[in-house]
Design a protein around this motif. Structure first.
Motif, PDB file in Angstrom:
ATOM      1  N   THR A  55       0.836  -1.203   0.000  1.00 51.29           N
ATOM      2  CA  THR A  55       0.000   0.000   0.000  1.00 51.29           C
ATOM      3  C   THR A  55       0.871   1.253   0.000  1.00 51.29           C
TER       4      THR A  55
ATOM      5  N   ALA B  20      -6.558   7.642  -2.251  1.00 52.65           N
ATOM      6  CA  ALA B  20      -6.684   7.811  -0.802  1.00 52.65           C
ATOM      7  C   ALA B  20      -7.717   6.833  -0.244  1.00 52.65           C
ATOM      8  N   ASN B  21      -8.846   6.694  -0.928  1.00 53.36           N
ATOM      9  CA  ASN B  21      -9.856   5.727  -0.481  1.00 53.36           C
ATOM     10  C   ASN B  21      -9.279   4.318  -0.461  1.00 53.36           C
TER      11      ASN B  21
ATOM     12  N   PHE C 297      -6.139   3.445  -0.260  1.00 58.79           N
ATOM     13  CA  PHE C 297      -5.112   3.393   0.783  1.00 58.79           C
ATOM     14  C   PHE C 297      -5.740   3.048   2.133  1.00 58.79           C
ATOM     15  N   PHE C 298      -6.802   3.767   2.489  1.00 64.39           N
ATOM     16  CA  PHE C 298      -7.415   3.541   3.793  1.00 64.39           C
ATOM     17  C   PHE C 298      -8.201   2.231   3.838  1.00 64.39           C
ATOM     18  N   GLU C 299      -8.739   1.796   2.713  1.00 62.22           N
ATOM     19  CA  GLU C 299      -9.369   0.472   2.666  1.00 62.22           C
ATOM     20  C   GLU C 299      -8.329  -0.617   2.930  1.00 62.22           C
TER      21      GLU C 299
ATOM     22  N   LEU D  38      -5.610  -0.226   4.699  1.00 58.58           N
ATOM     23  CA  LEU D  38      -5.300  -0.176   6.131  1.00 58.58           C
ATOM     24  C   LEU D  38      -6.333  -0.984   6.913  1.00 58.58           C
ATOM     25  N   GLY D  39      -7.597  -0.882   6.512  1.00 63.20           N
ATOM     26  CA  GLY D  39      -8.646  -1.671   7.153  1.00 63.20           C
ATOM     27  C   GLY D  39      -8.439  -3.164   6.949  1.00 63.20           C
TER      28      GLY D  39
END
Length: 151
Positions: free
Chosen positions: A101, A120-121, A123-125, A127-128
């Motif tokens: 990522t 960005a979306n 990236f954070f998905e 991380l989840g």
């Protein structure tokens, strides 16, 4: 006992038989591993495409990185699905996800706009997803400790 606690307890009692079932747990593991299985098999059956992906992200030597990524995605997924060193497979995929990522979704370096927003979306998905894998490792280690303590 207060009414909210009683309601929560009853609701959990209704959900527990379904969500405590081993088949549902396996489906959850399969869902968590789906992207890695798909990615590993696609790279395995389209090795030139895997090499192009490695080159795109600046990973060299491409063949070595492609083989390592394929092996990691498939073997770690199988570890999770079979329960053999599940915690280790989950930690390996979590670490891989965080590194990949950071390499692939550097949204902070992109100009403002739709592409940055989508990166960005994603990236954070991711991380989840890594967080979910950390939970798998934590639960597996916790369960193995509990079963050791019972014997």
């Amino acid at each position: 006992m207060n009414a909210a606690f009683q309601w929560e307890r009853r609701l959990a009692g209704l959900a527990r038989p379904l969500f405590g079932a081993s088949a549902v747990r396996f489906l959850a593991y399969l869902g968590l591993c789906a992207a890695y299985l798909q990615g590993g098999f696609v790279k395995l059956f389209d090795f030139p495409g895997a090499l192009s992906e490695m080159a795109h992200f600046g990973l060299s030597p491409g063949p070595l990185f492609a083989v390592l990524v394929i092996a990691l995605e498939l073997v770690a997924s199988l570890m999770i699905l079979t329960g053999r060193l599940r915690w280790l497979g989950a930690l390996a995929l979590a670490a891989f996800t965080l590194v990949a990522t950071g390499i692939a979704l550097r949204f902070w370096e992109m100009p403002l706009g739709q592409e940055r927003f989508m990166a960005a979306n994603s990236f954070f998905e991711h991380l989840g997803l890594a967080g979910g894998l950390l939970l798998v490792a934590w639960l597996d280690l916790r369960e193995s400790k509990l079963s050791r303590d019972e014997t």
